[in-house]
Scaffold this motif. Structure first.
Motif, short mmCIF file in Angstrom:
data_model
loop_
_atom_site.label_atom_id
_atom_site.label_comp_id
_atom_site.label_asym_id
_atom_site.label_seq_id
_atom_site.Cartn_x
_atom_site.Cartn_y
_atom_site.Cartn_z
N ARG A 45 0.83 -1.21 0.00
CA ARG A 45 0.00 0.00 0.00
C ARG A 45 0.86 1.27 0.00
O ARG A 45 0.54 2.25 -0.68
N ASP A 50 -0.90 4.71 -1.29
CA ASP A 50 -2.25 4.67 -0.75
C ASP A 50 -2.46 5.55 0.48
O ASP A 50 -3.59 5.73 0.91
N ARG A 247 -0.37 10.28 -6.01
CA ARG A 247 -1.51 9.78 -5.24
C ARG A 247 -1.41 10.21 -3.79
O ARG A 247 -2.41 10.58 -3.16
N GLY A 252 -3.92 10.00 -1.06
CA GLY A 252 -3.90 8.54 -1.05
C GLY A 252 -5.21 7.96 -1.54
O GLY A 252 -6.07 8.65 -2.08
N ARG A 253 -5.35 6.67 -1.34
CA ARG A 253 -6.58 5.98 -1.77
C ARG A 253 -7.72 6.34 -0.85
O ARG A 253 -7.60 6.33 0.37
#
Length: 254
Positions: A45, A50, A247, A252-253
């Motif tokens: 991750r 992420d 990202r 991030g995610r």
């Protein structure tokens, strides 16, 4: 009530001891498994970007995300800190570490120059790469070609081993040690190269091709293949690092 025979009492006591030991082993194994799973999941991750930049990786939140207790998360973060994937956060704990892409490019240039010199060294000296080192190396990568492993950032260690072993086969152990030092400095970003089946399989095929060409004495072809291999790796790593940082900058995610 039937009295218990002393021998049976001893047996029952022993059985209880063994049961307790087995249970403890199972708990230890289970704990180690959870810690390893948390470590591998967090590593992937982080490499993918992420988690946001400059945001503390809270143990409680990560534990809930991974479905484990805080202890495996704490142990995983310590391992990731040792690898350079996370760094200290001002409020305590850790945050994702952002690689310096300029330094990474410079280290890749040093690595390529050093490895090409080592690849050419035996021919310059009128010798050849040590077959007692090269043949087992070729066989190892033939076996990997027959059963390629799943994508895993940890594959970087196998990749490093190939390059250092190839360097040792050239006969210059000092240069092989220097190469290992360079590899260790770029390992944290080179993990980006082993997150897909495609890159794992391509790396195996390229390594095997170089090893077979060196053993056959086809050094011009080996040098060309080796340069293409490193160039492709640089391009993949730089693109994935760029995307991961983008990202992270966007939070991030979600």
């Amino acid at each position: 009530m039937t009295p218990t025979h002393p021998r049976n009492t001893t047996y029952l006591r022993s059985a209880a001891v063994y049961t307790a030991r087995d249970t403890a082993r199972e708990r230890t194994a289970s704990g180690a498994l959870r810690s390893d799973e948390a470590y591998h999941e967090l590593k992937t991750r982080i490499l993918q970007g992420d988690f946001p930049l400059n945001v503390r990786l809270g143990e409680t939140r990560l534990a809930a995300l991974l479905g484990v207790s805080r202890t495996p998360v704490r142990e995983a973060l310590k391992r990731l800190d040792a690898e350079g994937l996370v760094e200290s956060h001002p409020e305590g704990g850790f945050q994702p570490c952002v690689p310096d892409t300029v330094v990474v490019r410079h280290l890749y240039e040093v690595r390529l120059g050093l490895e090409l010199q080592l690849l050419q060294r035996p021919a310059r000296n009128g010798t050849r790469h040590d077959p007692s080192i090269m043949e087992p190396l070729r066989d190892q990568w033939r076996a990997l070609a027959a059963a390629a492993p799943d994508p895993d950032p940890g594959f970087v260690l196998l990749d490093e081993s190939f390059h250092v072993t190839l360097a040792r086969a050239s006969g210059n152990q000092v240069a092989a040690e220097l190469l290992q030092q360079v590899n260790e400095r770029i390992r944290v970003v080179r993990m980006q190269d082993f997150l897909t089946h495609e890159r794992i399989e391509a790396t195996i095929a390229e390594h095997l091709g170089v090893a077979e060409q060196v053993l056959a004495g086809e050094m011009v072809a080996a040098e060309s293949a080796f340069t293409a291999h490193i160039t492709a790796s640089i391009q993949v790593v730089e693109e994935r690092v760029r995307l991961a940082i983008a990202r992270m900058a966007m939070g991030g995610r979600r």
